[in-house]
Design a protein around this motif. Structure first.
Motif, PDB file in Angstrom:
ATOM      1  N   GLU A   1      11.749  25.805   6.667  1.00 27.36           N
ATOM      2  CA  GLU A   1      12.059  26.457   5.492  1.00 27.36           C
ATOM      3  C   GLU A   1      11.015  25.807   4.241  1.00 27.36           C
ATOM      4  N   ARG A   2      11.334  24.569   4.145  1.00 29.78           N
ATOM      5  CA  ARG A   2      10.253  23.782   3.303  1.00 29.78           C
ATOM      6  C   ARG A   2       8.503  24.290   3.349  1.00 29.78           C
TER       7      ARG A   2
ATOM      8  N   HIS B   1       8.103  18.440  -9.585  1.00 28.42           N
ATOM      9  CA  HIS B   1       7.439  18.427  -8.321  1.00 28.42           C
ATOM     10  C   HIS B   1       8.572  18.152  -6.939  1.00 28.42           C
ATOM     11  N   GLY B   2       9.679  17.529  -7.185  1.00 33.20           N
ATOM     12  CA  GLY B   2      10.775  17.069  -6.272  1.00 33.20           C
ATOM     13  C   GLY B   2      10.245  16.109  -5.118  1.00 33.20           C
TER      14      GLY B   2
ATOM     15  N   ARG C   1      16.186  26.761  -7.323  1.00 33.55           N
ATOM     16  CA  ARG C   1      17.363  25.358  -7.631  1.00 33.55           C
ATOM     17  C   ARG C   1      17.394  24.501  -6.108  1.00 33.55           C
ATOM     18  N   PRO C   2      16.301  24.015  -5.869  1.00 34.05           N
ATOM     19  CA  PRO C   2      16.571  23.505  -4.447  1.00 34.05           C
ATOM     20  C   PRO C   2      18.333  22.217  -4.558  1.00 34.05           C
ATOM     21  N   LEU C   3      18.804  21.722  -5.320  1.00 27.49           N
ATOM     22  CA  LEU C   3      19.503  21.217  -5.334  1.00 27.49           C
ATOM     23  C   LEU C   3      21.033  22.227  -5.713  1.00 27.49           C
TER      24      LEU C   3
ATOM     25  N   TRP D   1      13.787  23.624 -10.204  1.00 34.63           N
ATOM     26  CA  TRP D   1      14.508  23.260 -11.383  1.00 34.63           C
ATOM     27  C   TRP D   1      15.657  22.357 -11.024  1.00 34.63           C
ATOM     28  N   TYR D   2      14.972  21.048 -11.532  1.00 32.66           N
ATOM     29  CA  TYR D   2      16.557  20.666 -11.787  1.00 32.66           C
ATOM     30  C   TYR D   2      17.021  20.166 -12.963  1.00 32.66           C
TER      31      TYR D   2
END
Length: 359
Positions: free
Chosen positions: A108-109, A234-235, A189-191, A259-260
């Motif tokens: 998935e990454r 960037h993450g 929004r990954p987190l 988005w963080y």
């Protein structure tokens, strides 16, 4: 430590063993920058012999399926999860990145990274990024142009970053990226901050007070809205993912982009630059200049990043202890790194509590 100059600052630390009671000063030695995946970098000509040669031929087959004209010349990096190959496509220099560990999380990454590079083709970010040449999300293979430059972690002098030639360009690039607003729907929004905090609390990595304080800051940031509540990041803006080139910094490895809360990239940099106290001070001052909400978002991000690193390091220590042929030097380095991370967490925890007490 929670002053107007910086929300999180620290003086250089060196290690003394054993540490006596009292006011002994603890400073840390320089340690080499990590390569992706936590494995040492491997560089050299292609060797197709032996078990690794079989693995490398499989990687080349995957690369040639998406880019038949790719001519490999060198293994840039090999870890347990990825292989990075340098090569040419005609006169064009390119890099092929292929995933070895096809577990759902890592696959998935890679798909997220392919999505990011494809989005950059039509919507160019305000920073330099490698141009996508070919990609296959199913086999987790990416081919991009090879950019000139060296990772920041290879350019340190005396354990610290040069403010003018290294830190400022890097912070400038991160700042431009964080101010960018790509079209809606391109990135997620990954987190999930609430779930991540609860997870770390359940694992015993956060105390009850930590959880309560971080929830207070998180609620304050989200209720304030505006820039602090969301920012494109960037993450994984670690020094080894930032190349310093004559034409400006280049950011690579975009699998965590999205988005963080404001300051996530700054928190990632702060956590990675433990050998650069001046750089950490500059990063903290940059976060604080955005106002109280941005500063609080930075502190929430910093606690999450450091706690995540503690968890990963503890896992690595347990694996090293269970190894059939343990490496004493590697185990000692991991234990020292874990000790440094706990010290950094304690520093960030004090800053969080000071921020909560001023509300």
């Amino acid at each position: 430590m929670y002053h107007a100059t910086s929300p999180v600052t620290a003086t250089p630390r060196t290690w003394s063993s054993p540490r006596p009671s009292g006011s002994a000063v603890v400073t840390r030695p320089r340690r080499p920058g990590p390569s992706a995946g936590g494995a040492p970098a491997v560089s050299g000509r292609l060797d197709l012999s032996g078990p690794q040669g079989v693995q490398l031929r499989s990687v080349l087959n995957s690369v040639h399926r998406v880019c038949p004209d790719f001519h490999p010349t060198q293994v840039l990096r090999r870890s347990g999860r990825t292989v990075l190959l340098a090569g040419n496509i005609g006169r064009r220099h390119a890099v092929a990145k292929c995933l070895l560990d096809h577990s759902p999380a890592w696959a998935e990454r890679y798909r997220q990274e392919v999505t990011a590079y494809r989005a950059f083709v039509r919507h160019r970010p305000p920073v330099r990024v490698p141009q996508l040449i070919a990609a296959d999300p199913e086999t987790c293979t990416i081919v991009v142009e090879r950019m000139l430059g060296r990772p920041v972690n290879q350019l340190r002098q005396g354990g610290d970053l040069n403010q003018q030639s290294q830190l400022r360009p890097m912070l400038s690039a991160v700042g431009r990226l964080n101010s960018w607003e790509p079209p809606t729907g391109l990135f997620e929004r990954p987190l999930d901050y609430g779930k991540r905090l609860l997870r770390f609390h359940e694992l015993g990595l956060l105390t009850d007070r930590d959880l309560d304080d971080l929830h207070k800051l998180l609620y304050s940031v989200l209720s304030s809205g505006g820039r602090a509540a969301r920012e494109f990041c960037h993450g994984d803006a670690r020094p080894d993912n930032v190349l310093l080139a004559p034409n400006g910094p280049v950011l690579v490895d975009w699998e965590h982009a999205g988005w963080y809360l404001a300051g996530y990239d700054l928190a990632t940099l702060w956590a990675a630059l433990g050998d650069s106290p001046q750089a950490r001070r500059s990063i903290s001052q940059t976060a604080q200049r955005g106002g109280a909400a941005v500063r609080d978002a930075f502190l929430v991000n910093l606690m999450l990043v450091l706690t995540r690193d503690v968890r990963h390091c503890e896992t690595a220590v347990r694996r090293a202890m269970r190894a059939t042929t343990p490496d004493p030097s590697a185990g000692e380095e991991l234990r020292l790194r874990l000790r440094r991370l706990h010290e950094d967490c304690a520093m960030a925890r004090r800053a969080v509590r000071a921020a909560v007490s001023t509300r």
